[in-house]
Design an enzyme around this catalytic site. Structure first.
Site, PDB file in Angstrom:
ATOM      1  N   ASP A  67       0.857  -1.209   0.112  1.00  0.00           N
ATOM      2  CA  ASP A  67      -0.386  -0.326  -0.037  1.00  0.00           C
ATOM      3  C   ASP A  67       0.783   1.022   0.037  1.00  0.00           C
ATOM      4  OD1 ASP A  67       1.038  -0.647   2.508  1.00  0.00           O
ATOM      5  OD2 ASP A  67      -1.063  -0.848   3.185  1.00  0.00           O
ATOM      6  N   ASN A 136      -7.678  -3.302  14.030  1.00  0.00           N
ATOM      7  CA  ASN A 136      -9.078  -3.350  13.459  1.00  0.00           C
ATOM      8  C   ASN A 136      -9.095  -4.471  12.758  1.00  0.00           C
ATOM      9  OD1 ASN A 136      -7.879  -2.263  11.388  1.00  0.00           O
ATOM     10  ND2 ASN A 136      -9.535  -0.481  10.914  1.00  0.00           N
ATOM     11  N   HIS A 138      -7.129  -5.106   9.810  1.00  0.00           N
ATOM     12  CA  HIS A 138      -7.332  -4.538   8.989  1.00  0.00           C
ATOM     13  C   HIS A 138      -5.967  -5.216   7.524  1.00  0.00           C
ATOM     14  CE1 HIS A 138      -4.412  -0.875   9.271  1.00  0.00           C
ATOM     15  NE2 HIS A 138      -3.415  -1.728   9.244  1.00  0.00           N
ATOM     16  N   GLU A 143      -9.363  -1.996   5.085  1.00  0.00           N
ATOM     17  CA  GLU A 143     -10.042  -2.185   6.467  1.00  0.00           C
ATOM     18  C   GLU A 143     -12.205  -2.571   6.761  1.00  0.00           C
ATOM     19  OE1 GLU A 143      -8.490  -0.363   8.644  1.00  0.00           O
ATOM     20  OE2 GLU A 143      -8.247   1.857   7.823  1.00  0.00           O
TER      21      GLU A 143
HETATM   22  C1  F6R Z   1       1.535  -1.938   6.582  1.00  0.00           C
HETATM   23  C2  F6R Z   1       0.514  -2.210   5.995  1.00  0.00           C
HETATM   24  C3  F6R Z   1      -0.842  -1.965   7.736  1.00  0.00           C
HETATM   25  C4  F6R Z   1      -0.293  -2.709   8.759  1.00  0.00           C
HETATM   26  C5  F6R Z   1      -1.006  -2.843   9.599  1.00  0.00           C
HETATM   27  C6  F6R Z   1       0.483  -2.702  11.218  1.00  0.00           C
HETATM   28  O1  F6R Z   1       1.802  -1.791   4.950  1.00  0.00           O
HETATM   29  O2  F6R Z   1       0.005  -2.982   5.662  1.00  0.00           O
HETATM   30  O3  F6R Z   1      -1.636  -3.765   6.972  1.00  0.00           O
HETATM   31  O4  F6R Z   1       0.776  -3.595   8.200  1.00  0.00           O
HETATM   32  O5  F6R Z   1      -1.667  -1.420   9.664  1.00  0.00           O
HETATM   33  O6  F6R Z   1       1.236  -1.414  11.108  1.00  0.00           O
HETATM   34  P1  F6R Z   1       1.908  -1.925  12.603  1.00  0.00           P
HETATM   35  O7  F6R Z   1       3.186  -3.206  11.752  1.00  0.00           O
HETATM   36  O8  F6R Z   1       2.917  -0.651  12.620  1.00  0.00           O
HETATM   37  O9  F6R Z   1       1.516  -2.160  13.224  1.00  0.00           O
END
Ligand code: F6R
Length: 242
Positions: A67, A136, A138, A143
């Site tokens: 992303d 959450n 995701h 989401e």
């Molecule tokens: C990042 C991504 C997100 C993160 C998630 C956890 O490329 O796709 O799904 O993996 O938000 O983020 P952290 O590791 O910062 O807790």
């Protein structure tokens, strides 16, 4: 799903880096799906360590990131383009032309998402997809929603995701939109590795593993993939009952 629990995030980083190292040694032209955020940093540090100590190369490896934020120049310190170069690519011999991102600033986001999905498919699909998980549940920036998504698309970030990530945006406000691979695209990876560390991830992990498969818990779809490894520290695993 195979679930592996470790004491620390660092131990997970060593173990997951070993999988990526073996993958690149066995298949030098591997296609890797990569994630950003705090979670994969120990893995990236240990991939760099293995690269510095080993006799293998990333020159033929292609990477596709999950992303990218919209309306954030790619040179911004918080873009995922910058993150990946700083945390991983600049320390490897990977070729710039082989690292791929969604362009969150593309004028025509639909065309950009199609370009990205077509490129991944033309590369032969992703061999290993690395994932973190949101508080959450995701994955990528998929989401909680009413339906599972397909290919890459533009998403409006939820307040939960904005709250979790805004700490990195000290000067400017955090973007409210991103481009992300869709669930079907993520699920088409040959192998998926998801890492979760820390107590904030415990509920998402419980719902992902022990709850029903539902788009309200996007990561729960991984129950339907036949080659998924889940790496948890004790905090992230703390609500699992089985
Ligand atoms: C990042 C991504 C997100 C993160 C998630 C956890 O490329 O796709 O799904 O993996 O938000 O983020 P952290 O590791 O910062 O807790």
């Amino acid at each position: 799903m195979i679930i592996k629990t470790f004491k620390t995030a660092e131990e997970i980083g060593v173990a997951v880096a070993e999988i990526f190292t073996k993958q690149v040694k066995n298949k030098p032209d591997s296609v890797l799906g990569l994630a950003t955020g705090a979670t994969p940093i120990p893995t990236y540090n240990n991939i760099i360590k293995n690269f510095n100590e080993g006799d293998f190369s990333f020159k033929a490896v292609k990477t596709y990131n999950l992303d990218e934020y919209c309306n954030l120049p790619k040179e911004d310190k918080n873009s995922y383009y910058t993150f990946m170069h700083k945390q991983l690519f600049d320390s490897l011999d990977i070729l710039e032309e082989n690292v791929h991102f969604l362009d969150g600033n593309a004028a025509d986001t639909e065309a950009e998402c199609k370009r990205y999905d077509d490129e991944i498919n033309a590369a032969g699909g992703i061999d290993i997809q690395l994932l973190g998980i949101g508080n959450n549940a995701h994955i990528g920036f998929n989401e909680p929603a009413d339906e599972f998504t397909n290919g890459s698309f533009k998403i409006t970030l939820t307040q939960s995701t904005i709250d979790a990530n805004k700490i990195y945006f000290d000067e400017n406000p955090m973007p409210t939109h991103a481009l992300t691979m869709g669930i079907k695209q993520i699920m088409s990876a040959k192998q998926i590795i998801l890492i979760a560390t820390g107590p904030k991830k415990a509920e998402a992990i419980k719902n992902m593993i022990e709850g029903p498969v539902t788009p309200q818990v996007p990561a729960s779809i991984l129950q339907e993939h036949d080659d998924v490894l889940i790496f948890l520290d004790e905090d992230a695993a703390s609500l699992l009952t089985k």
